[in-house]
Design an enzyme around this catalytic site. Structure first.
Site, PDB file in Angstrom:
ATOM      1  N   GLY A  61     -21.603  18.396 -20.176  1.00 18.07           N
ATOM      2  CA  GLY A  61     -20.558  18.675 -21.149  1.00 18.07           C
ATOM      3  C   GLY A  61     -20.996  19.765 -22.113  1.00 18.07           C
ATOM      4  N   LEU A 100     -27.536  19.754 -24.651  1.00 17.91           N
ATOM      5  CA  LEU A 100     -28.033  21.116 -24.402  1.00 17.91           C
ATOM      6  C   LEU A 100     -28.496  21.778 -25.697  1.00 17.91           C
ATOM      7  CD1 LEU A 100     -25.378  22.363 -21.810  1.00 17.91           C
ATOM      8  CD2 LEU A 100     -27.732  21.649 -21.353  1.00 17.91           C
ATOM      9  N   GLN A 155     -21.058  24.559 -29.768  1.00 15.71           N
ATOM     10  CA  GLN A 155     -22.411  24.858 -29.283  1.00 15.71           C
ATOM     11  C   GLN A 155     -22.611  26.315 -28.898  1.00 15.71           C
ATOM     12  OE1 GLN A 155     -22.149  21.289 -26.505  1.00 15.71           O
ATOM     13  NE2 GLN A 155     -24.334  21.383 -26.851  1.00 15.71           N
ATOM     14  N   HIS A 163     -19.488  12.190 -27.235  1.00 14.90           N
ATOM     15  CA  HIS A 163     -20.589  13.091 -27.609  1.00 14.90           C
ATOM     16  C   HIS A 163     -20.061  14.506 -27.905  1.00 14.90           C
ATOM     17  CE1 HIS A 163     -24.838  14.709 -26.887  1.00 14.90           C
ATOM     18  NE2 HIS A 163     -24.095  15.793 -26.861  1.00 14.90           N
TER      19      HIS A 163
HETATM   20 NI    NI Z   1     -24.380  17.855 -26.885  1.00 12.70          NI
END
Ligand code: NI
Length: 171
Positions: free
Chosen positions: A46, A92, A51, A133
């Site tokens: 995901g 990540l 991000q 998340h």
């Molecule tokens: Ni994450």
């Protein structure tokens, strides 16, 4: 398509709150393609727009083993949740660390797909965990926020050290 740079904890930009997507135009459509490519390339399940330093409510996911079940959620909202589940999570943006986090076991999410059509998705297991998340990312929250301050601090220190080494090696 292109691979985007993923921000890493403790980068402050991961704390920004994403705004609603008003329109899924060509630029956002390309961004969604790039997010999928970046996620697959990084072996992630995901990725949230936060991000990659784009602060609108977009997440992409694929929790399938064969990486053939892409999901894109635009402006996702949890409308129902049920039960509690604890499982090990990674991110990540927090590479190399895995810790147990408590989440709702089942969730029903309403969102828009990448064509701007509204849909509802009832999820459990890995998909439910992943949705929660990724939605946290859109609210500037990371899984390390659920850990004890001591654990979070330790992860922060280790990552800062790695970032410092990486920077000095590339200067
Ligand atoms: Ni994450």
């Amino acid at each position: 398509m292109s691979i985007l740079t993923i921000l890493e904890f403790p980068d402050d930009r991961l704390r920004k709150i994403a705004t609603c997507v008003e329109v899924i135009d060509a630029a956002r459509s390309t961004l969604i393609d790039d997010m999928f490519e970046t996620m697959y390339e990084s072996n992630g399940i995901g990725l949230a727009a936060t991000q990659i330093d784009f602060h609108e409510q977009i997440i992409v996911m694929d929790v399938s083993e064969d990486k053939d079940a892409p999901f894109c959620f635009v402006n996702p909202e949890i409308i129902e949740q049920e039960g509690v589940d604890v499982s090990e999570e990674g991110c990540l943006s927090v590479p190399g660390f895995f810790e147990k986090v408590e989440r709702a076991k089942k969730v029903v999410v309403s969102a828009l797909n990448r064509d701007g059509e509204a849909f509802e998705c009832s999820a459990e297991g890995m998909l439910a965990i992943c949705i929660q998340h990724e939605m946290d990312h859109l609210n500037g929250k990371l899984f390390v926020d659920y850990l004890s301050p001591l654990k979070r601090q330790r992860i922060k220190k280790k990552l800062e050290k790695i970032h410092k080494t990486y920077r000095s090696r590339n200067n």
